[in-house]
Design a protein around this motif. Structure first.
Motif, mmCIF file in Angstrom:
data_model
loop_
_atom_site.group_PDB
_atom_site.id
_atom_site.type_symbol
_atom_site.label_atom_id
_atom_site.label_comp_id
_atom_site.label_asym_id
_atom_site.label_seq_id
_atom_site.Cartn_x
_atom_site.Cartn_y
_atom_site.Cartn_z
ATOM 1 N N GLU A 181 0.877 -1.232 -0.029
ATOM 2 C CA GLU A 181 0.106 0.056 -0.090
ATOM 3 C C GLU A 181 0.736 1.264 -0.018
ATOM 4 O OE1 GLU A 181 -3.415 0.231 -0.533
ATOM 5 O OE2 GLU A 181 -3.199 -1.848 -1.028
ATOM 6 N N LYS B 280 2.122 1.930 -3.449
ATOM 7 C CA LYS B 280 1.036 2.592 -4.380
ATOM 8 C C LYS B 280 1.124 4.185 -4.132
ATOM 9 C CE LYS B 280 -2.099 -1.366 -4.369
ATOM 10 N NZ LYS B 280 -3.583 -1.935 -3.935
ATOM 11 N N ARG C 221 -0.433 3.245 -8.343
ATOM 12 C CA ARG C 221 -0.479 1.889 -8.423
ATOM 13 C C ARG C 221 0.959 1.354 -8.723
ATOM 14 N NH1 ARG C 221 0.065 -0.795 -13.531
ATOM 15 N NH2 ARG C 221 0.097 0.639 -15.377
ATOM 16 N N ILE C 222 1.235 -0.157 -8.442
ATOM 17 C CA ILE C 222 2.259 -0.745 -8.610
ATOM 18 C C ILE C 222 2.100 -1.356 -10.008
ATOM 19 C CG2 ILE C 222 3.523 -2.796 -7.888
ATOM 20 C CD1 ILE C 222 2.113 -2.592 -4.949
#
Length: 269
Positions: free
Chosen positions: A223, A226, A233-234
């Motif tokens: 998290e 991210k 986002r990854i």
């Protein structure tokens, strides 16, 4: 778009059994290249789908890049099987250790460097020697560095990993300069009929946070990763694939000694 084609070329990817390495192998195959991978683990099913889906050759070799003997034996077998053809090499094999700086041991550091630095360096060296011996006209070596070579990673304890990838990024232009003598410009009046470049180029990719088996071992960090990316986002391994294909292909024929950061903007804010 023909400049992106890798039809008729052969690529070798280390660490290609899974994660980014497998995505790189898949991307190069989608562009038309035959693929060989070196890894210490057996490939995921996706590797065996390459031949079936794309109609190119795909061969796996069990090779430990941290072992000189294993690496040389792997290259020897690869040369026999592919009749000395080699146009693209992507040394991607790497490991990380989530250990505080004050707790790192000589063994921890040695294990990491033997793969991330020595394994990568000598993979590139053996590949270059084979390209030179064969007179490869489209040689491209794509080293895999990391966003961690550009910044102090905020959410992870990885000083040794940062240093190893910094070594990769630093060696890239130096190797590129030494191999520059094998790059020349041919005289073509119509560049649409013949590619004017031949020789060996060396560039690197610095991926950011990518969802792989290696990063999955740090679920408590996902998290936070991210939130560090501009796009929130990854990355998936496929998000890094295109940069590798670009650097391997004639679309990047005037690039050498460069690093391409693919990190969702983490290093830019």
């Amino acid at each position: 778009m023909s400049r992106f084609s890798l039809q008729g070329r052969t690529a070798l990817v280390t660490g290609g059994a899974r994660g980014c390495g497998l995505a790189f192998a898949r991307g190069l195959a989608e562009a038309g290249a035959d693929i060989a991978i070196f890894d210490v683990i057996s490939p995921e099913e996706g590797f065996y789908e390459i031949e079936k889906d794309l109609g190119v050759r795909a061969v796996y070799y069990k090779v430990d890049v941290s072992s000189e003997e294993s690496l040389r034996n792997g290259f020897s077998q690869f040369q026999k099987d592919f009749e000395n053809a080699l146009d693209i090499c992507v040394p991607c094999a790497g490991i990380n250790r989530h250990i505080p700086f004050l707790d790192f041991t000589y063994k921890d550091h040695g294990d990491l460097l033997s793969i991330n630095v020595l394994g990568l360096y000598f993979t590139a060296q053996l590949a270059a020697k084979q390209m030179i011996s064969n007179g490869t006209k489209h040689g491209s070596i794509v080293l895999v560095a990391s966003m961690a070579s550009h910044i102090a990673v905020r959410s992870q304890l990885c000083s040794a990993y940062c240093g190893s990838k910094g070594a990769v990024r630093s060696m890239c232009p130096a190797i590129a300069k030494e191999l520059a003598e094998y790059v020349s410009l041919e005289d073509h009046t119509n560049l649409q009929e013949a590619n004017p470049f031949k020789g060996i180029r060396v560039n690197s990719i610095s991926p950011g946070y990518v969802r792989t088996e290696m990063t999955a071992s740090f679920p408590h960090l996902l998290e936070g990763w991210k939130s560090e990316a501009m796009n929130g986002r990854i990355a998936e391994p496929e998000d890094i694939m295109g940069a590798c294909v670009f650097l391997a292909s004639d679309a990047s024929a005037y690039m050498t000694g460069q690093d391409v950061i693919v990190d969702g903007g983490v290093t830019r804010w």
